[in-house]
Design an enzyme around this catalytic site. Structure first.
Site, short mmCIF file in Angstrom:
data_model
loop_
_atom_site.label_atom_id
_atom_site.label_comp_id
_atom_site.label_asym_id
_atom_site.label_seq_id
_atom_site.Cartn_x
_atom_site.Cartn_y
_atom_site.Cartn_z
N LYS A 119 9.49 4.98 7.59
CA LYS A 119 10.34 3.94 6.94
C LYS A 119 11.32 3.89 6.07
O LYS A 119 10.50 4.73 5.58
CB LYS A 119 8.69 3.08 6.13
CG LYS A 119 7.71 3.08 6.72
CD LYS A 119 6.75 3.07 5.64
CE LYS A 119 5.05 2.08 6.25
NZ LYS A 119 4.41 1.96 5.20
N SER B 219 1.12 -1.14 0.18
CA SER B 219 0.00 0.12 0.14
C SER B 219 0.61 1.07 0.12
O SER B 219 0.98 2.07 1.03
CB SER B 219 -1.01 -0.11 0.75
OG SER B 219 -0.16 0.60 2.67
N GLU C 63 -5.29 -2.21 9.09
CA GLU C 63 -4.18 -3.57 9.99
C GLU C 63 -5.25 -2.94 11.51
O GLU C 63 -5.35 -1.75 11.56
CB GLU C 63 -2.80 -2.34 10.04
CG GLU C 63 -1.95 -2.95 9.46
CD GLU C 63 -0.63 -2.28 9.18
OE1 GLU C 63 0.01 -1.60 9.88
OE2 GLU C 63 0.03 -2.01 8.16
N GLU D 235 -3.77 6.09 12.04
CA GLU D 235 -2.45 6.30 10.88
C GLU D 235 -3.59 5.98 9.29
O GLU D 235 -4.65 5.25 9.42
CB GLU D 235 -1.78 4.92 11.20
CG GLU D 235 -0.93 5.43 9.46
CD GLU D 235 0.33 3.78 9.91
OE1 GLU D 235 0.26 3.13 11.14
OE2 GLU D 235 0.18 3.24 8.85
N HIS E 267 8.07 -1.46 9.77
CA HIS E 267 8.81 -2.31 9.03
C HIS E 267 7.95 -2.40 7.52
O HIS E 267 7.01 -0.99 7.31
CB HIS E 267 8.50 -3.60 9.31
CG HIS E 267 7.30 -4.28 9.44
ND1 HIS E 267 6.51 -5.36 9.60
CD2 HIS E 267 5.61 -3.62 9.39
CE1 HIS E 267 5.00 -5.16 10.16
NE2 HIS E 267 4.73 -4.04 9.79
N HIS F 183 -3.52 -6.21 2.26
CA HIS F 183 -2.70 -6.95 2.86
C HIS F 183 -3.47 -8.52 3.32
O HIS F 183 -2.76 -9.09 3.72
CB HIS F 183 -1.41 -6.87 4.51
CG HIS F 183 -1.08 -5.27 4.04
ND1 HIS F 183 -0.73 -4.58 4.74
CD2 HIS F 183 -0.33 -4.95 3.13
CE1 HIS F 183 0.26 -3.88 4.72
NE2 HIS F 183 0.74 -3.99 2.99
N LYS G 145 6.22 -0.73 15.06
CA LYS G 145 5.45 -1.32 13.94
C LYS G 145 6.07 -2.72 13.41
O LYS G 145 7.70 -2.53 12.13
CB LYS G 145 4.32 -0.64 13.00
CG LYS G 145 3.26 0.01 12.73
CD LYS G 145 2.64 0.65 12.10
CE LYS G 145 2.48 0.04 10.88
NZ LYS G 145 1.28 0.45 9.95
N ASP H 14 -4.70 1.60 11.38
CA ASP H 14 -3.95 2.70 10.30
C ASP H 14 -5.38 1.53 8.78
O ASP H 14 -5.52 0.48 9.18
CB ASP H 14 -2.57 0.71 9.82
CG ASP H 14 -2.69 1.35 8.43
OD1 ASP H 14 -3.09 2.77 7.71
OD2 ASP H 14 -0.76 1.35 7.50
N ASP I 184 1.96 8.27 7.22
CA ASP I 184 2.07 7.78 6.52
C ASP I 184 2.25 7.74 5.77
O ASP I 184 2.75 7.92 4.55
CB ASP I 184 1.96 6.20 6.81
CG ASP I 184 2.52 5.40 5.89
OD1 ASP I 184 3.32 5.13 5.56
OD2 ASP I 184 1.59 3.37 6.17
N GLU J 89 1.57 -9.33 6.40
CA GLU J 89 2.02 -8.71 8.01
C GLU J 89 2.20 -9.53 9.57
O GLU J 89 2.75 -9.68 10.55
CB GLU J 89 1.94 -7.31 8.43
CG GLU J 89 1.98 -6.65 7.46
CD GLU J 89 2.12 -5.24 7.76
OE1 GLU J 89 1.57 -5.29 8.95
OE2 GLU J 89 2.68 -4.05 7.12
#
Ligand code: PGA
Ligand code: ZN
Length: 407
Positions: free
Chosen positions: A330, A40, A158, A270, A358, A149, A381, A229, A305, A197
């Site tokens: 990140k 993403s 998430e 997030e 990550h 994901h 994370k 998230d 993010d 994940e």
């Protein structure tokens, strides 16, 4: 620092996709780094160089040919100078010529080399370079995976259990809660797959159900809370957000977040809106200032993010206009350790929080654990416990804690 050899090759990430691994040597020292990959991804991220078939052959060639020729035998006074040299060698705004993946593999391996040469732990070298006080980050354990994901079995990407405290106290609690959650989920459906994940990927009938389940875990385990998230850019189509077959306007989604915060022990949200919907971020951040929550007077964090993509300029803008009050960091969104550190410093200048992260396609590289510790991050994370590459990050956090205690 003077690099003797530079050698890159292709390895597989957790999705089985190729990614780059680079080994550098200097004198008798050698250091390796491999680079994760997002799914993403934000449109403003640095450029990940891939071949037409998804391979990383060109990125590897760029390291083994152009970067190696430019670096080998050259003296650098500092690791910052080496990173600046890489940025200049690429010459583009978003590292599209040599590839951010190629450049970052060299930058991280060089950071490791410099720590080895100084004979200090990597997290300590990062703390010194950033000018921060190292501390244990909160664990942000991604227990339920959705969105891209997990084939959109759930809309949000998430659902995270945040666990306070030192890693050696927090990790056993997180493991126990993760196992418990698995048992609870299997009472509804015996076959719960895992997402990208390493968290569970169940389905639910309503948007609230996963939060109800996580709230029951939080009630059982003191010192825990929930983070979300939304990765809302992935849900945004033709000006509206698609959630479980229903279309939400930005106003309706804002009202939904308000209800979530009122009802559940939420720690952070997030990417609540599409990455270019800046005014909606501002509205949510303003709404959550001084909001009375189940966590008491604590502020619920709004985390950028895809909005900020670890880019110091974008972070500075976001802070100036109060779009967010925390930033996800990140390294591969920007492409060098130097710029990642600048992004952290920019966030701290505005007195906001950093969560180190990550990517959804990971390798066994544990750089992010040292990074989170070194910059004194609010959180890290590192995914769920269903994947070896996520567990390795947690193991590294434990090892760091022991190193820190014995220094
Ligand atoms: P990604 O997801 O690595 O697929 O971008 C992680 C995140 O959005 O935080
Ligand atoms: Zn995200």
């Amino acid at each position: 620092m003077r690099i003797n050899t530079v050698l890159a090759r292709s390895i597989s990430d957790t999705r089985g996709y190729p990614t780059i691994e680079t080994i550098l040597t200097a004198g008798s020292f050698s250091a390796t780094a491999s680079i994760p990959s997002g799914k993403s991804t934000g449109t403003h991220e640095a450029f990940e160089l891939r071949d037409a078939d998804g391979g990383v052959t060109r990125a590897i060639e760029n390291v083994n040919d152009e970067i190696a020729h430019a670096l080998v035998g050259r003296d650098f006074d500092s690791i910052d100078e080496l990173d600046a040299f890489l940025i200049q060698l690429d010459g583009t705004k978003n590292k599209s010529r040599l590839g951010a993946n190629a450049i970052l593999s060299v930058s991280i391996a060089a950071m490791r080399l410099s720590a080895l040469m100084e004979n200090i732990p990597l997290w300590d070298a990062i703390a010194k370079r950033t000018g921060t006080t190292q501390q244990a980050p909160r664990l942000y354990v991604n227990v339920i995976n959705g969105g891209v994901h997990a084939d959109f079995r759930l809309p949000f990407q998430e659902y995270i259990l945040v666990v306070e405290g030192n890693t050696n106290e927090a990790l056993p609690i997180a493991h126990e809660a993760f196992t418990k959650l698995g048992e609870l989920l299997r009472t509804h459906d015996t076959d719960v797959p895992m997402g990208d994940e390493g968290g569970y990927a169940p389905t639910f009938d309503t948007l609230e159900q996963p939060f109800e389940l996580l709230a029951s875990l939080v009630a059982e385990y003191p010192g825990t809370s929930i983070a979300l998230d939304a990765a809302a850019s992935e849900l945004f189509h033709n000006g509206a957000y698609q959630l479980l077959g229903k279309s939400y306007s930005a106003d309706e989604l804002l009202a939904f977040y308000r209800e979530l915060v009122e009802r559940f022990p939420l720690h952070s949200i997030e990417d609540p809106f599409d990455e270019d919907s800046v005014t909606d971020f501002i509205r949510l951040t303003a709404m959550l200032e001084d909001f009375s929550t189940p966590l008491g007077a604590k502020k619920v964090l709004v985390v950028g993010d895809d909005l900020t993509v670890t880019n110091p300029v974008r972070i500075s803008q976001a802070m100036k206009y109060k779009e967010i009050n925390a930033v996800l960091i990140k390294p591969n969104q920007i492409g060098t350790v130097r710029e990642t550190i600048l992004a952290v410093q920019e966030t701290y200048t505005a007195d906001c929080k950093v969560i180190a992260s990550h990517r959804s396609g990971e390798t066994d590289d544990t750089f992010i654990a040292d990074f989170a510790r070194g910059i004194g991050a609010h959180g890290i994370k590192a995914g769920g416990f269903g994947q070896k590459e996520r567990l390795e990050k947690y193991d590294r956090l434990l090892a760091i804690e022991r190193e820190a205690e014995t220094r």
